[in-house]
Write an enzyme that holds these catalytic residues in place. Structure first.
Site, mmCIF file in Angstrom:
data_model
loop_
_atom_site.group_PDB
_atom_site.id
_atom_site.type_symbol
_atom_site.label_atom_id
_atom_site.label_comp_id
_atom_site.label_asym_id
_atom_site.label_seq_id
_atom_site.Cartn_x
_atom_site.Cartn_y
_atom_site.Cartn_z
ATOM 1 N N GLY A 55 41.871 31.086 48.005
ATOM 2 C CA GLY A 55 41.436 32.471 48.155
ATOM 3 C C GLY A 55 40.016 32.744 47.672
ATOM 4 N N ASP A 114 46.494 38.652 39.118
ATOM 5 C CA ASP A 114 47.653 39.502 39.347
ATOM 6 C C ASP A 114 48.468 39.505 38.043
ATOM 7 O OD1 ASP A 114 49.682 40.782 40.644
ATOM 8 O OD2 ASP A 114 49.815 39.415 42.314
ATOM 9 N N LYS A 142 44.315 43.154 39.407
ATOM 10 C CA LYS A 142 45.476 44.046 39.550
ATOM 11 C C LYS A 142 46.056 44.287 38.161
ATOM 12 C CE LYS A 142 47.226 43.294 44.204
ATOM 13 N NZ LYS A 142 48.299 42.680 44.997
ATOM 14 N N PHE A 163 49.785 45.353 48.422
ATOM 15 C CA PHE A 163 49.461 44.073 49.033
ATOM 16 C C PHE A 163 48.182 44.214 49.850
ATOM 17 C CE2 PHE A 163 49.742 40.314 51.568
ATOM 18 C CZ PHE A 163 50.293 39.400 50.685
#
Ligand code: PRP
Length: 191
Positions: A55, A114, A142, A163
């Site tokens: 990512g 996350d 997040k 998401f």
């Protein structure tokens, strides 16, 4: 001027987006600011930036070119054994860094943090090699999903607990190539 194409050019990928959260221009501006800050803070320290595939690819590629001091880059790859083992903070190291990190100034670069479990595991391993310093830079954060506190030296944007895809972030391996970040339509995203 935009480097890429307007959102509608991305056809069915763009059709799956319900709302754009960050445009290409907004991301570019923030990456530029982070690059300038890194260039200032790490001047004379030849930092080693380490990214976790996959990512992080677009962010790392753009960030590197916003850094104006000598630096080096390397990558790690991880995969989680199972959902349960990941929740317990265990990941499998698929590819380790190749450049020795002892006594280096390490800046760990992530696309998104996350729960913090992946990073916590990787940072623990890196610390064992006694780098001169070890800091974290993430484009997206997040905070509401965090299970383990992570100290961030550089942060691009906070994200809601939703998401999101684009700019490296995927849904079932698709959407990484969008130059912007957005929310998927509910009929496409199946948790
Ligand atoms: C993402 C991201 C981090 C991790 C963060 O990778 O790049 O490595 O999740 O999640 P955590 O804070 O809950 O541990 P992902 O597993 O989606 O793989 P990818 O980069 O190949 O898409």
């Amino acid at each position: 001027m935009s480097r890429y194409f307007p959102p509608e050019a991305y056809g069915e990928l763009a059709d799956g987006i319900r709302e754009v959260l960050f445009t290409e221009e907004e991301i570019e501006e923030r990456v530029r600011e982070i690059g300038q800050a890194i260039s200032h803070d790490y001047n004379g320290r030849n930092p080693l930036l380490i990214g976790v595939l996959k990512g992080v690819m677009p962010f790392m590629a753009d960030l590197l070119r916003m850094i104006t001091i000598p630096m080096e880059v390397d990558f790690m790859a991880v995969s989680s054994y199972t959902v349960e083992s990941r929740e317990q903070g265990m990941v499998r190291l698929e590819k380790d860094v190749e450049i020795p990190i002892e006594e280096r100034h390490i800046l760990f670069v992530e696309d998104v943090i996350d729960t913090g479990l992946t990073l916590n595991y990787l940072l623990r391993n890196l610390r064992a090699h006694e780098p001169a310093s070890l800091e974290v830079c993430t484009l997206f954060n997040k905070p509401r999903r965090r299970l383990i506190p992570i100290s961030l030296k550089y942060k691009g944007f906070d994200l809601p607990d939703r998401f999101v895809v684009g700019y490296g972030l995927d849904y079932r391996e698709k959407y990484r190539n969008l130059p912007f970040v957005g929310l998927l339509k509910p009929e496409i995203f199946q948790p």
